[in-house]
Design a protein around this motif. Structure first.
Motif, mmCIF file in Angstrom:
data_model
loop_
_atom_site.group_PDB
_atom_site.id
_atom_site.type_symbol
_atom_site.label_atom_id
_atom_site.label_comp_id
_atom_site.label_asym_id
_atom_site.label_seq_id
_atom_site.Cartn_x
_atom_site.Cartn_y
_atom_site.Cartn_z
ATOM 1 N N GLN A 95 0.898 -1.074 -0.123
ATOM 2 C CA GLN A 95 0.064 -0.090 -0.047
ATOM 3 C C GLN A 95 0.981 0.968 -0.015
ATOM 4 N N ALA A 117 -0.739 7.698 -4.345
ATOM 5 C CA ALA A 117 -0.648 8.197 -5.726
ATOM 6 C C ALA A 117 -1.319 9.509 -5.829
ATOM 7 N N ASN A 153 -5.020 7.602 -10.541
ATOM 8 C CA ASN A 153 -5.205 5.990 -10.896
ATOM 9 C C ASN A 153 -4.037 5.586 -11.737
ATOM 10 N N CYS A 184 -1.029 5.055 -9.811
ATOM 11 C CA CYS A 184 -1.267 3.754 -8.945
ATOM 12 C C CYS A 184 -0.817 2.548 -9.902
ATOM 13 N N GLU A 187 2.732 2.094 -10.307
ATOM 14 C CA GLU A 187 3.408 1.455 -9.026
ATOM 15 C C GLU A 187 3.296 0.007 -9.092
ATOM 16 N N PHE A 242 -4.557 -3.716 -9.094
ATOM 17 C CA PHE A 242 -4.351 -2.473 -8.227
ATOM 18 C C PHE A 242 -5.677 -1.804 -7.917
ATOM 19 N N PHE A 287 -7.097 2.154 -6.842
ATOM 20 C CA PHE A 287 -6.814 3.655 -6.475
ATOM 21 C C PHE A 287 -8.042 4.050 -5.944
ATOM 22 N N CYS A 291 -3.202 3.751 -2.937
ATOM 23 C CA CYS A 291 -3.075 2.633 -3.890
ATOM 24 C C CYS A 291 -2.726 1.420 -3.271
ATOM 25 N N THR A 312 -12.127 -0.022 -7.185
ATOM 26 C CA THR A 312 -12.110 1.406 -6.862
ATOM 27 C C THR A 312 -13.417 1.940 -6.641
#
Length: 182
Positions: free
Chosen positions: A119, A122, A125, A128, A131, A141, A143, A150, A163
């Motif tokens: 975690q 960011a 999105n 993220c 990452e 992932f 966001f 993130c 999300t």
């Protein structure tokens, strides 16, 4: 034959070759085979299905840059010398980019069902997602638009995340589409 292994599955866009200048040894042409797993190999072909032969060098010192127009997605590449002068001596650089995962958004799934691999925070999105690409084990992932969190999830465990859409205010999960090249 020479074999290259990329860190991640990658799309190939060009080849740069050079011979061995002092001995005037160089490749004139080459073919390639690709693999996603290092065991199953496919020969690169042109649009007609013929084995693609790439022209290489005319001397031992010039750097030759050849665009690769064929869609090549591979983790491993084997270079097979076809013709050469004196000896198939060469150095090569393969240009391209790491395959970026394509995410398809769909409604459903709650974040409580997904264990977090890592975690961080960011700005948006897209960052993220970047990452996630830094971690080889990250497969999906999430966001959080409200607080910038993130969440990265393991590819071994899950291949979806959730999300809330900033505009719609509802849960959305992102599914990794593994055959996508951006």
């Amino acid at each position: 034959m020479a074999q290259v292994e990329f860190r991640h599955t990658s799309a190939v866009t060009a080849l740069i070759t050079q011979g061995r200048g002092e001995g005037h040894q160089y490749l004139k042409s080459l073919t390639m085979k690709t693999s996603l797993d290092g065991s199953n190999w496919e020969t690169v072909t042109d649009e007609s299905g013929n084995i693609k032969v790439y022209e290489a060098n005319n001397d031992g010192t010039t750097l030759v840059n050849r665009t690769v127009n064929e869609k090549i997605l591979a983790k491993f590449i084997r270079i097979h010398p076809e013709t050469w002068y004196d000896w198939p001596s060469f150095s090569m650089e393969i240009l391209g980019y790491s395959r970026r995962t394509c995410w398809i958004g769909k409604a459903g799934v709650t974040t409580e069902d997904l264990p977090v691999l890592h975690q961080t925070f960011a700005l948006n999105n897209g960052i993220c997602g970047e990452e996630c690409h830094k971690y080889q084990s990250c497969g999906s992932f999430m966001f959080d638009f409200d607080n910038g969190e993130c969440h990265l999830y393991s590819i071994q465990t899950f291949n979806v995340t959730t999300t809330r859409s900033a505009s719609l205010g509802r849960k959305v999960y992102f599914v990794n589409k593994p055959d996508c090249i951006l």
